[in-house]
Write an enzyme that holds these catalytic residues in place. Structure first.
Site, PDB file in Angstrom:
ATOM      1  CG  ASP A  11      45.704  48.344  68.536  1.00 40.80           C
ATOM      2  OD1 ASP A  11      44.803  48.632  67.727  1.00 40.80           O
ATOM      3  OD2 ASP A  11      46.840  48.864  68.517  1.00 40.80           O
ATOM      4  CG  HIS A  18      49.568  52.837  66.262  1.00 46.36           C
ATOM      5  ND1 HIS A  18      49.173  51.542  66.057  1.00 46.36           N
ATOM      6  CD2 HIS A  18      50.550  53.078  65.360  1.00 46.36           C
ATOM      7  CE1 HIS A  18      49.893  50.997  65.075  1.00 46.36           C
ATOM      8  NE2 HIS A  18      50.745  51.920  64.637  1.00 46.36           N
ATOM      9  CE1 TYR A  88      48.975  52.525  59.276  1.00 46.14           C
ATOM     10  CE2 TYR A  88      49.369  52.450  61.645  1.00 46.14           C
ATOM     11  CZ  TYR A  88      49.832  52.323  60.343  1.00 46.14           C
ATOM     12  OH  TYR A  88      51.139  51.997  60.120  1.00 46.14           O
ATOM     13  N   GLY A 101      40.144  27.900  71.780  1.00 47.73           N
ATOM     14  CA  GLY A 101      39.658  27.602  73.124  1.00 47.73           C
ATOM     15  C   GLY A 101      39.879  28.691  74.154  1.00 47.73           C
ATOM     16  CE  LYS A 130      50.469  54.242  71.130  1.00 42.38           C
ATOM     17  NZ  LYS A 130      49.281  53.393  70.829  1.00 42.38           N
ATOM     18  CE1 TYR A 229      56.046  46.858  69.732  1.00 40.65           C
ATOM     19  CE2 TYR A 229      55.950  48.216  67.756  1.00 40.65           C
ATOM     20  CZ  TYR A 229      55.667  48.014  69.094  1.00 40.65           C
ATOM     21  OH  TYR A 229      55.007  48.985  69.796  1.00 40.65           O
ATOM     22  CE  LYS A 232      56.927  47.601  75.034  1.00 37.81           C
ATOM     23  NZ  LYS A 232      58.145  47.012  74.471  1.00 37.81           N
ATOM     24  CG  ASP A 233      53.616  43.261  75.383  1.00 37.63           C
ATOM     25  OD1 ASP A 233      53.438  42.699  74.306  1.00 37.63           O
ATOM     26  OD2 ASP A 233      54.736  43.533  75.840  1.00 37.63           O
TER      27      ASP A 233
END
Ligand code: F6R
Ligand code: MG
Ligand code: MG
Length: 371
Positions: A11, A18, A88, A101, A130, A229, A232-233
């Site tokens: 992202d 978002h 944003y 690397g 999300k 934070y 999110k992943d």
């Protein structure tokens, strides 16, 4: 021919909050990969929610520095374009300044799979927004270990032996803490781990009949890298399908559930995972958590055009159902299972409040036998 599929996502900025990257940003990333990606056999750039995924086909193997650097530089170039456009959250997932690397530990997520190409090689690219890597636990369990969802486990002799699951403990930060478990004998052990989406995540799945790898998932935990934070992943996943692996439809079937996952608004809530079309944004309550799926074939390193696997009238019905599940849980706001557990809350605000309130608690009526 031995090839590697490398999907790397980040992202690096979006429009209106978002929600999604701009066309200009996508074009910048794609243009960089096309210009600098001489080592690639093929490439594809796509977005889901606010994340851009670069899918690369090459024969340099997994974790290759050249390939990772190419993605890193493309995201860096994209970040400059995003800044120039005033998007944003520019460069949000690029947590470190210098490339070292491999994108691991730098913010972007990667799912990579090296294999001997079959004469015809269908595979699926999943991209979720999300939510967290554990969002794929249940669909993978059902598609690769449960004959209720994957009849191929009963019907196909080439899947007779079942599959082995490599599962990572993503709360362990000193290295990769991984366990290999075998379905069907160890189904209950697999379930014990995979029920805990926040801690245990499927990293890869291999056929026990042929030894070949079927699945590669990203397992990055941004929180663990940044210590705070930063988003999110939002996981990506590559799944090889058909023949000795589950059929495309068997892999898609569990996504009909719209199971509740962690993520949603401020990465701190539960919401149902909605299967969406390619290029979908998020909206309601910065969600709901979404997943898209592109189906490809790759032949001698060249990709076909993708089929949008969730673009079908069936999934419109699923989306309606999932929207209802989302609204139902949202109606109870902060209460109980609507939000994540204490350890998974993002932004630090609640922890800070709890610290302040600590001194204001009074203990009344001490039990004499416990004093
Ligand atoms: C969740 C997410 C959003 C943001 C929220 C607040 O992964 O990206 O829900 O957490 O929109 O964003 P900031 O903190 O940038 O104002
Ligand atoms: Mg995202
Ligand atoms: Mg984001």
């Amino acid at each position: 021919m031995k090839i590697t599929l490398s999907a790397i996502k980040a992202d690096i900025g979006s429009i209106g909050g978002h929600l999604r990257p701009s066309e200009g940003l996508l074009a910048r990333v794609a243009e960089h990969v096309a210009r600098e990606g001489k080592a690639l056999l093929d490439r594809y750039v796509v977005f889901t929610g606010d994340d851009i995924t670069i899918l690369m086909v090459h024969n340099l193997g997994e974790g290759n520095e050249k390939i990772h650097r190419l993605a890193w530089e493309a995201f860096r170039a994209g970040t400059e374009a995003a800044k120039a456009e005033g998007l944003y959250g520019t460069g949000q997932d690029l947590l470190k300044e210098a490339f070292s690397g491999n994108v691991r530990g730098l913010g972007p997520a990667a799912a990579e799979l090296e294999f001997e190409e079959r004469p015809n090689e269908p595979f699926l690219l999943f991209m979720a927004d999300k939510t967290e890597p554990g969002a794929y636990n249940l669909p993978l369990y059902l598609a690769f270990a449960d004959p209720m969802y994957c009849p191929g486990l009963m019907l196909s002799p080439s899947m007779r032996e079942g599959f082995s699951f490599n599962i990572m403990d993503v709360s362990y930060t000193e290295g990769d803490r991984v366990i290999k478990l075998h379905a069907p004998e160890e189904l209950y052990d697999i379930a014990c781990l995979l029920r805990d989406n926040e801690r245990f995540v499927v990293e890869s799945i291999h056929s026990r009949t042929t030894g070949e790898q079927a699945v590669a998932c990203s397992t990055t935990r941004l929180h663990n890298i940044a210590g705070k934070y930063t988003g999110k992943d939002d996981p990506i996943m590559i799944v090889r399908v058909q023949s000795q692996f589950p059929a495309t439809g068997e892999v898609l079937a569990p996504f009909e559930i719209g199971h509740y996952v962690g993520g949603f608004m401020r990465g701190s809530h539960h919401g149902p995972l909605m299967p969406v079309r390619k290029g979908s944004t998020v909206s309601y309550f910065d969600g709901p958590p979404i997943v898209s799926c592109l189906a490809f074939c790759v032949h001698e390193g060249k990709l076909t055009e993708p089929v949008d696997a969730f673009d079908h009238p069936f999934w419109d019905w699923v989306r309606d159902k999932v929207a209802q599940k989302a609204a139902e849980l949202r109606r109870q706001g902060f209460s109980g299972p609507a939000m994540l557990g204490y350890g998974e809350l993002e932004y630090g605000g609640i922890t800070e409040r709890m610290r302040r309130l600590e001194g204001r608690f009074v203990v009344r009526g001490l039990h004499p036998e416990r004093v």
